[in-house]
Design an enzyme around this catalytic site. Structure first.
Site, PDB file in Angstrom:
ATOM      1  N   LYS A  40       0.760  -1.392  -0.188  1.00 16.18           N
ATOM      2  CA  LYS A  40      -0.068  -0.145  -0.047  1.00 16.18           C
ATOM      3  C   LYS A  40       0.811   1.350  -0.001  1.00 16.18           C
ATOM      4  O   LYS A  40       0.285   2.387  -0.300  1.00 16.18           O
ATOM      5  CB  LYS A  40      -1.101   0.021   1.174  1.00 16.18           C
ATOM      6  CG  LYS A  40      -1.764  -1.178   1.499  1.00 16.18           C
ATOM      7  CD  LYS A  40      -2.316  -1.254   2.922  1.00 16.18           C
ATOM      8  CE  LYS A  40      -2.821  -2.361   3.239  1.00 16.18           C
ATOM      9  NZ  LYS A  40      -3.038  -2.666   5.062  1.00 16.18           N
ATOM     10  N   GLY A  41       2.199   0.976   0.213  1.00 15.88           N
ATOM     11  CA  GLY A  41       2.987   2.414   0.494  1.00 15.88           C
ATOM     12  C   GLY A  41       3.240   3.342  -0.673  1.00 15.88           C
ATOM     13  O   GLY A  41       3.336   4.568  -0.372  1.00 15.88           O
ATOM     14  N   GLU A  95       7.389   2.405  -6.402  1.00 17.65           N
ATOM     15  CA  GLU A  95       7.348   2.174  -5.142  1.00 17.65           C
ATOM     16  C   GLU A  95       7.691   3.297  -4.249  1.00 17.65           C
ATOM     17  O   GLU A  95       7.842   4.363  -4.917  1.00 17.65           O
ATOM     18  CB  GLU A  95       8.695   1.193  -4.874  1.00 17.65           C
ATOM     19  CG  GLU A  95       8.669  -0.187  -5.049  1.00 17.65           C
ATOM     20  CD  GLU A  95       8.221  -0.747  -3.669  1.00 17.65           C
ATOM     21  OE1 GLU A  95       7.511  -0.186  -2.997  1.00 17.65           O
ATOM     22  OE2 GLU A  95       8.236  -1.971  -3.442  1.00 17.65           O
ATOM     23  N   ASP A  96       7.345   3.090  -2.992  1.00 16.74           N
ATOM     24  CA  ASP A  96       7.487   4.282  -1.959  1.00 16.74           C
ATOM     25  C   ASP A  96       8.851   4.108  -1.643  1.00 16.74           C
ATOM     26  O   ASP A  96       9.559   5.105  -1.713  1.00 16.74           O
ATOM     27  CB  ASP A  96       6.646   3.819  -0.879  1.00 16.74           C
ATOM     28  CG  ASP A  96       6.676   2.508  -0.163  1.00 16.74           C
ATOM     29  OD1 ASP A  96       7.504   1.453  -0.617  1.00 16.74           O
ATOM     30  OD2 ASP A  96       6.067   2.118   0.963  1.00 16.74           O
ATOM     31  N   ASP A  99      14.473  -0.428   0.054  1.00 21.42           N
ATOM     32  CA  ASP A  99      15.385  -0.385   1.348  1.00 21.42           C
ATOM     33  C   ASP A  99      16.641  -1.797   1.019  1.00 21.42           C
ATOM     34  O   ASP A  99      17.534  -1.503   0.370  1.00 21.42           O
ATOM     35  CB  ASP A  99      14.430  -0.935   2.593  1.00 21.42           C
ATOM     36  CG  ASP A  99      15.048  -0.801   3.754  1.00 21.42           C
ATOM     37  OD1 ASP A  99      16.239  -0.186   3.942  1.00 21.42           O
ATOM     38  OD2 ASP A  99      14.628  -1.700   4.725  1.00 21.42           O
ATOM     39  N   LYS A 127      16.873   3.943   0.084  1.00 28.75           N
ATOM     40  CA  LYS A 127      17.754   3.796   1.161  1.00 28.75           C
ATOM     41  C   LYS A 127      18.852   3.046   0.782  1.00 28.75           C
ATOM     42  O   LYS A 127      18.880   1.663   1.228  1.00 28.75           O
ATOM     43  CB  LYS A 127      17.077   3.183   2.338  1.00 28.75           C
ATOM     44  CG  LYS A 127      16.754   3.967   3.754  1.00 28.75           C
ATOM     45  CD  LYS A 127      16.330   2.950   4.880  1.00 28.75           C
ATOM     46  CE  LYS A 127      14.892   3.235   5.145  1.00 28.75           C
ATOM     47  NZ  LYS A 127      14.547   2.523   6.204  1.00 28.75           N
ATOM     48  N   PHE A 148      14.312   5.269   9.712  1.00 27.79           N
ATOM     49  CA  PHE A 148      12.976   4.696   9.358  1.00 27.79           C
ATOM     50  C   PHE A 148      12.016   6.104   9.210  1.00 27.79           C
ATOM     51  O   PHE A 148      11.783   6.771  10.178  1.00 27.79           O
ATOM     52  CB  PHE A 148      12.582   3.809  10.558  1.00 27.79           C
ATOM     53  CG  PHE A 148      11.187   3.268  10.262  1.00 27.79           C
ATOM     54  CD1 PHE A 148      11.651   1.791   9.489  1.00 27.79           C
ATOM     55  CD2 PHE A 148       9.986   3.440  10.376  1.00 27.79           C
ATOM     56  CE1 PHE A 148      10.318   1.213   8.899  1.00 27.79           C
ATOM     57  CE2 PHE A 148       9.037   2.836   9.957  1.00 27.79           C
ATOM     58  CZ  PHE A 148       9.097   1.640   9.267  1.00 27.79           C
ATOM     59  N   VAL A 149      11.438   5.930   8.156  1.00 31.66           N
ATOM     60  CA  VAL A 149      10.589   7.098   7.572  1.00 31.66           C
ATOM     61  C   VAL A 149       9.168   6.360   7.598  1.00 31.66           C
ATOM     62  O   VAL A 149       8.741   5.391   7.383  1.00 31.66           O
ATOM     63  CB  VAL A 149      11.067   7.790   6.275  1.00 31.66           C
ATOM     64  CG1 VAL A 149      12.249   8.544   6.668  1.00 31.66           C
ATOM     65  CG2 VAL A 149      11.206   6.755   5.305  1.00 31.66           C
ATOM     66  N   ASP A 155       4.180   3.555   6.302  1.00 31.87           N
ATOM     67  CA  ASP A 155       3.517   3.214   7.647  1.00 31.87           C
ATOM     68  C   ASP A 155       4.554   2.629   8.564  1.00 31.87           C
ATOM     69  O   ASP A 155       5.662   2.136   8.199  1.00 31.87           O
ATOM     70  CB  ASP A 155       2.421   2.349   7.211  1.00 31.87           C
ATOM     71  CG  ASP A 155       2.803   0.803   7.063  1.00 31.87           C
ATOM     72  OD1 ASP A 155       3.822   0.814   5.922  1.00 31.87           O
ATOM     73  OD2 ASP A 155       2.585  -0.068   7.821  1.00 31.87           O
ATOM     74  N   ARG A 161       0.341   6.726   7.512  1.00 35.09           N
ATOM     75  CA  ARG A 161       0.390   6.682   5.969  1.00 35.09           C
ATOM     76  C   ARG A 161      -0.406   8.205   5.280  1.00 35.09           C
ATOM     77  O   ARG A 161      -0.073   8.336   4.180  1.00 35.09           O
ATOM     78  CB  ARG A 161      -0.464   5.570   5.369  1.00 35.09           C
ATOM     79  CG  ARG A 161      -0.024   4.130   5.485  1.00 35.09           C
ATOM     80  CD  ARG A 161      -0.727   3.109   4.476  1.00 35.09           C
ATOM     81  NE  ARG A 161      -0.473   1.646   4.732  1.00 35.09           N
ATOM     82  CZ  ARG A 161       0.402   1.007   4.548  1.00 35.09           C
ATOM     83  NH1 ARG A 161       1.513   1.499   3.728  1.00 35.09           N
ATOM     84  NH2 ARG A 161       0.855  -0.056   4.918  1.00 35.09           N
TER      85      ARG A 161
END
Ligand code: IMP
Ligand code: MG
Length: 172
Positions: A40-41, A95-96, A99, A127, A148-149, A155, A161
């Site tokens: 969902k990001g 993508e959000d 990582d 990242k 961590f964001v 989320d 979100r």
């Protein structure tokens, strides 16, 4: 909300998304672009990015899940598959954040089997210091350090979100 501090504000996000949209259209020429949002990001980035790309843009969504809390489980699952075939389509995975790269590696493998004409990736955040596998990210909104964001789609256990900015999670 005091646990979250503004990291990238809404104005900076909007300006960068506008740049990315223009660059993406310039790179694809007049081709139809199938943007595949990763649920969902990516929802907020996806909805802003598609409006920033002029011309023929189509949308699809894929749901994956690999995270619990702030740590990746490393096991990626499809929770919602695309509803349309992607054969001969120019697919842009949206993508959000990338990582470790494990989610994206899995997605690129899964989608490339379906014979798209091309496949590229746009990620709001990158990242790269945490990368475990080498994955191509063609369009990056903002490279970030290992923090961590949350917010703007991202989320922590489904919370935050809806923040209109990317925030730093400061802990409880
Ligand atoms: P990867 O498989 O480790 O590259 O993780 C990718 C997914 O993990 C992203 O699409 C996010 O959903 C989630 N993720 C990674 N880092 C963060 C973060 O800092 N905040 C929120 N979600 C994150
Ligand atoms: Mg994601």
């Amino acid at each position: 909300m005091s646990q979250v501090e503004v990291f990238i504000d809404a104005e900076r996000i909007a300006a960068r998304v506008a740049e990315l949209g223009a660059q993406i259209r310039a790179d694809y020429g007049d081709k139809t672009i199938l943007c595949v949002g990763v649920l969902k990001g990516s929802i907020l980035f996806m909805s802003d990015l598609i409006r920033a790309i002029p011309g023929d843009v189509r949308c699809g969504f894929l749901g994956v899940s690999s995270y619990e809390g702030t740590e990746s489980t490393g096991i990626v699952r499809i929770t919602h598959d695309l509803r349309q075939p992607i054969e001969d389509c120019h697919v842009l995975v949206v993508e959000d954040i990338v990582d470790t790269g494990l989610t994206l590696e899995f997605l690129l493998q899964t989608l490339s089997v379906r014979k798209p004409a091309s496949i590229k990736v746009a990620s709001l955040l990158d990242k790269s210091a945490r990368r475990k596998v080498d994955v191509p990210v063609d369009y990056v909104g903002f490279p970030i350090e290992d923090r961590f964001v949350v917010g703007y789609g991202l989320d922590l256990d489904e919370q935050y979100r809806n923040l209109p900015y990317v925030g730093l999670f400061k802990g409880a």
